[in-house]
Design a protein around this motif. Structure first.
Motif, mmCIF file in Angstrom:
data_model
loop_
_atom_site.group_PDB
_atom_site.id
_atom_site.type_symbol
_atom_site.label_atom_id
_atom_site.label_comp_id
_atom_site.label_asym_id
_atom_site.label_seq_id
_atom_site.Cartn_x
_atom_site.Cartn_y
_atom_site.Cartn_z
ATOM 1 N N UNK B 17 0.865 -1.180 0.000
ATOM 2 C CA UNK B 17 0.000 0.000 0.000
ATOM 3 C C UNK B 17 0.898 1.224 0.000
ATOM 4 N N UNK B 18 0.657 2.114 -0.929
ATOM 5 C CA UNK B 18 1.461 3.331 -0.968
ATOM 6 C C UNK B 18 0.565 4.499 -1.320
ATOM 7 N N UNK B 19 0.734 5.615 -0.621
ATOM 8 C CA UNK B 19 -0.057 6.819 -0.909
ATOM 9 C C UNK B 19 0.883 7.984 -1.179
ATOM 10 N N UNK B 20 0.394 8.838 -2.047
ATOM 11 C CA UNK B 20 1.237 9.934 -2.499
ATOM 12 C C UNK B 20 0.326 11.141 -2.726
ATOM 13 N N UNK B 72 3.549 4.236 3.239
ATOM 14 C CA UNK B 72 4.193 3.168 2.476
ATOM 15 C C UNK B 72 4.286 1.930 3.353
ATOM 16 N N UNK B 73 3.549 0.876 2.980
ATOM 17 C CA UNK B 73 3.569 -0.357 3.776
ATOM 18 C C UNK B 73 3.797 -1.550 2.870
ATOM 19 N N UNK B 74 4.740 -2.371 3.235
ATOM 20 C CA UNK B 74 4.969 -3.624 2.523
ATOM 21 C C UNK B 74 4.851 -4.742 3.541
ATOM 22 N N UNK B 75 3.922 -5.655 3.287
ATOM 23 C CA UNK B 75 3.670 -6.696 4.291
ATOM 24 C C UNK B 75 4.721 -7.797 4.226
ATOM 25 N N UNK B 76 5.191 -8.066 3.024
ATOM 26 C CA UNK B 76 6.136 -9.165 2.885
ATOM 27 C C UNK B 76 7.546 -8.613 2.792
#
Lengths: 442, 285
Positions: B17-20, B72-76
């Motif tokens: 998930x990424x927001x800008x 900015x979230x990366x689960x893996x």
């Protein structure tokens, strides 16, 4: 590289014109580049032809219907040095080297004139005849140095001698005015017609433009005598010539803020566009369409037109003067069938001016074989040429460019050069030619 | 939001998930490497790396670090997918790509982006919002392909130059494209740094002195003359025009690394890197 083997035939520095200290060097290079761009409209070859009078850049197109020359006086350059010949190191062989460059090679170097103008602090051009190279060096801001090595071929430059002062008609116009006058012509416009009387000047689309509907705008622009810096009309006339060279000259004259002089006579005789400045002189000689009953109109048929030339040397036509009669200024109309439009108002028996005025070009080298046989017989016309060259009674009068250099080639079967034509063009066969002033009569 | 009523995945369903706030901070960088249709994306907690390759000879990497994003979230550990870059860029500029006039942008009419990826086999979801209008784009992802490893190691670097991009920009835009190669000479002695082409127009050389004010760093240990296919290097012009500085390095095998430092509209720094392998050996001359 051993120094004694280096043959620097000509060394030319372009830096700053001493007469005009305020001009930044980039601008001088820009003018030089604009000259090359203007000449690129003429042909895809460029001659560098240095002499004591300065450096001449010359160009002539392959069908010899257009010729351009820009002569930079020695004081245009910060330093100008030249020699006509080169002595090989030990032997006494004198080589007479001339530089013919491909326009494709040199034009890209001078394409981005804006950046050259901004960045170049000094430009140095010299030839290395040992390697058949012209070296162009730009010394730019930030210490960056650009070096272009362009190969040249030894080939004698052409010179066309055209007595422009003998022309009956001379117009001198500021580039800004001319630019406004031709602004409506589209880039697809191949030829324009200049019609003049002592009262007004009309620049209009050529009647001969192709008839496809994508190119169907017909424009006329009238310019009053007051708009010209100099206005001398000796004969009412209407000449048609190529548009792209005119645009090239115009762009060039805009760059140096100098007026353009247009010298011309009657249809079929070459015209000259010239620019005289303190530091340079530009002359572009263009063929004009000869009134002739045939259907070709594009430049590609220039050569063919030689073969289709009719044999009787005939009286000069007096069509001039009837052209501006009922035209509304600036009207634009669809040209659906333009030939019809003109079929009634045109005499059917218009003739060419075979033996007066068209300059003859001689070349000192083998190219002389290019002189076409001027054959009254039409059977040799290649299939690509237009078919109805016969003078059908009542057919519309159509015009065609006379190849200006060979235009004088005779209508009968004699050797062209055995005829007592006035030679208006010669190759600069030797440096004496140039030194004894034949250039100055150009 | 009828578009999303079928099944709204939980936030935790997404592995990325990424927001800008300003989508142009992403699209500009991606344009700098857009010389092929497809790109491979790698996302780790540090950010996203987008890779484009051509002819097994040139590779461009755009690095968009996590800090560029507002969220900015990366689960893996890492998320990898291949995507049609042309389509992605079209979607990112769906509200227009021209720069917003300054006074308007102060009023807050940036295009905002939220980008979600559920994982292998799922499309990349883009939610673009400008002035209250939301566009949802789903771009199918593809099987990731293995990317080249140029094994460009800084310890093997022989010569390194950092130039202000201004100095190279014009040179690259005026490159004689009739030349097949661009020859790069880097040397501790004259001509120091030279770009040469050999085309229809004859040969052209562009020399940069090492003391030029454009030269931020000149660190050349030995003379290297390498040729690179001009068609492979020309696309890097896209990155060059955006960048403020460029680092030019060659290693002991003649491999070329061009690193472009790009400042985005918010003043943050991103990097785009081009690797290129040399053409055949240069004959001694």
């Amino acid at each position: 590289m051993k120094a004694h083997l280096l043959l620097f035939m000509r060394i030319i520095y372009i830096h700053r014109c001493p007469l005009n200290e305020v001009a930044p060097p980039g601008q001088v290079v820009e003018v030089f580049g604009k000259a090359i761009q203007a000449l690129s409209r003429v042909s895809d070859e460029l001659w560098l032809d240095p002499s004591e009078k300065g450096l001449a850049l010359r160009s002539v197109n392959s069908c010899r219907s257009a010729y351009g020359c820009v002569l930079f006086s020695p004081v245009f350059f910060q330093h100008y040095q030249w020699s006509a010949s080169v002595k090989m190191n030990d032997t006494d062989i004198i080589l007479n080297l001339n530089c013919r460059l491909g326009m494709k090679s040199i034009l890209p170097i001078f394409r981005c004139l804006n950046s050259l103008e901004k960045n170049v602090e000094k430009c140095k051009i010299f030839t290395r005849s040992d390697k058949c190279k012209v070296v162009i060096q730009f010394f730019c801001r930030h210490g960056i140095k650009k070096i272009h090595n362009v190969c040249f071929q030894g080939s004698r430059p052409l010179q066309v001698i055209f007595q422009k002062n003998m022309c009956a008609n001379t117009l001198v116009i500021q580039p800004r005015v001319l630019a406004e006058a031709i602004v409506l012509f589209t880039s697809s416009q191949e030829e324009v017609t200049l019609a003049v009387t002592p009262l007004k000047v009309c620049i209009k689309s050529s009647n001969e433009e192709s008839m496809d509907l994508t190119d169907s705008v017909y424009s006329e622009m009238f310019v009053g005598p007051d708009e010209f810096d100099f206005f001398q009309i000796g004969i009412d006339t209407e000449i048609t010539f190529c548009f792209k060279e005119l645009k090239g000259v115009l762009t060039f004259s805009e760059a140096i803020h100098a007026p353009i002089a247009i010298h011309f006579d009657f249809p079929g005789k070459p015209m000259a566009l010239s620019i005289d400045d303190m530091l340079l002189e530009a002359n572009f000689i263009l063929a004009t369409l000869a009134d002739e009953p045939s259907r070709a109109s594009s430049l590609q048929t220039l050569y063919l037109s030689q073969k289709q030339r009719r044999s009787e040397p005939i009286h000069s036509n007096s069509k001039a003067g009837k052209n501006i009669t009922s035209k509304v200024p600036e009207y634009i109309s669809r040209k659906v069938e333009p030939k019809r439009l003109y079929s009634n108002e045109t005499p059917t028996n218009i003739s060419t001016l075979e033996n007066c005025g068209s300059p003859l070009m001689k070349r000192a080298n083998k190219d002389i074989t290019e002189v076409p046989e001027s054959d009254g017989n039409l059977s040799e016309v290649p299939e690509s040429s237009v078919s109805d060259t016969e003078d059908v009674p009542g057919s519309p009068c159509l015009k065609k460019f006379s190849c200006m250099f060979f235009g004088a080639a005779s209508s009968d079967q004699q050797e062209p050069f055995s005829l007592p034509f006035q030679s208006l063009a010669t190759a600069s066969g030797s440096e004496e030619d140039m030194n004894n002033g034949s250039f100055s009569t150009f | 939001m009828p578009l999303l009523t079928q099944r709204i995945p939980d936030e935790n369903d997404y592995c990325l998930v990424a927001s800008l706030d300003n989508v142009r901070n992403l699209s500009t960088i991606l344009k700098a490497i857009h010389f092929r249709e497809h790109a491979t994306c790698f996302a780790t907690k540090n950010g996203i790396k987008v890779t484009v390759e051509n002819a097994k000879c040139v590779q461009a990497n755009a690095f968009i670090q996590a800090g560029i994003f507002q969220e900015f979230r990366v689960q893996e550990e890492s998320v990898t997918f291949r995507i049609n870059l042309t389509v992605l860029l079209d979607c990112l500029s769906i509200f227009g790509s021209s720069p917003v006039p300054v006074f308007v942008s102060i009023a807050g009419t940036f295009t905002a982006l939220r980008m979600c990826y559920q994982g292998y086999g799922y499309p990349l979801m883009l939610f673009l919002e400008e002035g209250g209008v939301v566009t949802v784009c789903k771009i199918n992802t593809q099987e990731p392909e293995e990317t080249l490893d140029f094994d460009f190691c800084s310890t093997n670097v022989i010569n390194k130059i950092i130039l202000q991009s201004e100095g190279l920009r014009e040179a690259f835009s005026e490159l004689d494209m009739t030349s097949e190669v661009l020859q790069i000479t880097m040397s501790p002695d004259k001509p120091y740094f030279r770009l040469s082409t050999f085309g229809n127009a004859g040969s052209s050389h562009l020399d940069y002195p090492k003391d030029s004010d454009l030269m931020e760093l000149f660190h050349c240990n030995e003379t290297q003359v390498n040729r690179y296919k001009i068609s492979l290097l020309k696309p890097s012009t896209k990155a060059l025009v955006l960048s403020c500085k460029v680092s030019i390095r060659t290693d002991n095998r003649g491999f070329l690394s061009l690193q472009y430092m790009i400042r985005n509209e918010d003043g943050q720094i991103c990097f785009v890197e081009y690797y290129c392998c040399p053409d055949e050996e240069v004959p001694d001359s």
